[in-house]
Design a protein around this motif. Structure first.
Motif, PDB file in Angstrom:
ATOM      1  N   VAL A   5      39.129  44.664  45.211  1.00  0.00           N
ATOM      2  CA  VAL A   5      40.529  44.251  45.294  1.00  0.00           C
ATOM      3  C   VAL A   5      40.681  43.003  44.428  1.00  0.00           C
ATOM      4  O   VAL A   5      40.099  41.964  44.707  1.00  0.00           O
ATOM      5  N   VAL A   6      41.467  43.128  43.363  1.00  0.00           N
ATOM      6  CA  VAL A   6      41.682  42.013  42.440  1.00  0.00           C
ATOM      7  C   VAL A   6      42.806  41.125  42.963  1.00  0.00           C
ATOM      8  O   VAL A   6      42.705  39.907  42.933  1.00  0.00           O
ATOM      9  N   SER A   7      43.881  41.751  43.447  1.00  0.00           N
ATOM     10  CA  SER A   7      45.038  41.005  43.929  1.00  0.00           C
ATOM     11  C   SER A   7      45.707  41.795  45.046  1.00  0.00           C
ATOM     12  O   SER A   7      45.739  43.029  45.008  1.00  0.00           O
ATOM     13  N   GLU A   8      46.267  41.084  46.034  1.00  0.00           N
ATOM     14  CA  GLU A   8      46.949  41.739  47.160  1.00  0.00           C
ATOM     15  C   GLU A   8      48.184  40.927  47.503  1.00  0.00           C
ATOM     16  O   GLU A   8      48.118  39.717  47.670  1.00  0.00           O
ATOM     17  N   ARG A  28      41.526  48.755  35.889  1.00  0.00           N
ATOM     18  CA  ARG A  28      42.352  48.126  36.923  1.00  0.00           C
ATOM     19  C   ARG A  28      43.557  49.018  37.169  1.00  0.00           C
ATOM     20  O   ARG A  28      44.166  49.507  36.224  1.00  0.00           O
ATOM     21  N   LYS A  60      41.523  42.379  51.417  1.00  0.00           N
ATOM     22  CA  LYS A  60      41.952  41.094  50.863  1.00  0.00           C
ATOM     23  C   LYS A  60      41.425  40.910  49.448  1.00  0.00           C
ATOM     24  O   LYS A  60      40.437  41.531  49.043  1.00  0.00           O
ATOM     25  N   SER A  61      42.059  40.031  48.701  1.00  0.00           N
ATOM     26  CA  SER A  61      41.643  39.730  47.331  1.00  0.00           C
ATOM     27  C   SER A  61      40.173  39.339  47.289  1.00  0.00           C
ATOM     28  O   SER A  61      39.701  38.587  48.133  1.00  0.00           O
ATOM     29  N   GLY A  62      39.452  39.880  46.299  1.00  0.00           N
ATOM     30  CA  GLY A  62      38.044  39.565  46.124  1.00  0.00           C
ATOM     31  C   GLY A  62      37.101  40.467  46.897  1.00  0.00           C
ATOM     32  O   GLY A  62      35.904  40.468  46.644  1.00  0.00           O
ATOM     33  N   LEU A  89      48.525  46.453  45.956  1.00  0.00           N
ATOM     34  CA  LEU A  89      47.237  46.011  45.435  1.00  0.00           C
ATOM     35  C   LEU A  89      47.083  46.228  43.940  1.00  0.00           C
ATOM     36  O   LEU A  89      47.652  47.155  43.378  1.00  0.00           O
TER      37      LEU A  89
END
Length: 70
Positions: free
Chosen positions: A41-44, A57, A8-10, A49
């Motif tokens: 994980v920066v964004s999902e 990144r 998950k994000s973060g 991802l």
């Protein structure tokens, strides 16, 4: 172990195993994705991802993220 696509994000995870053909594993290694490396994980979105590894990144689609076990 779970595929990176489920993170998950973060979340910060450690790569445990990378599956796939040698060419795929080599390509991921050139991007810094190697066993025992920490990945954030920066964004999902739907298993696709954007991750941060070292100071870069990288965008991974779900198929590629499923090859990386954390």
């Amino acid at each position: 172990m779970m595929p990176l696509s489920m993170a998950k994000s973060g979340e910060i995870v450690i790569i445990k195993k990378i599956t796939g053909k040698d060419e795929i594993r080599q390509h991921l290694a050139e991007l810094g994705l190697v066993v025992e490396e920490a990945v954030k994980v920066v964004s999902e979105v739907g298993g696709n991802l954007i991750i941060q590894v070292k100071d870069s990144r990288i965008a991974l689609d779900k198929t590629m993220a499923n090859r990386i076990m954390v």
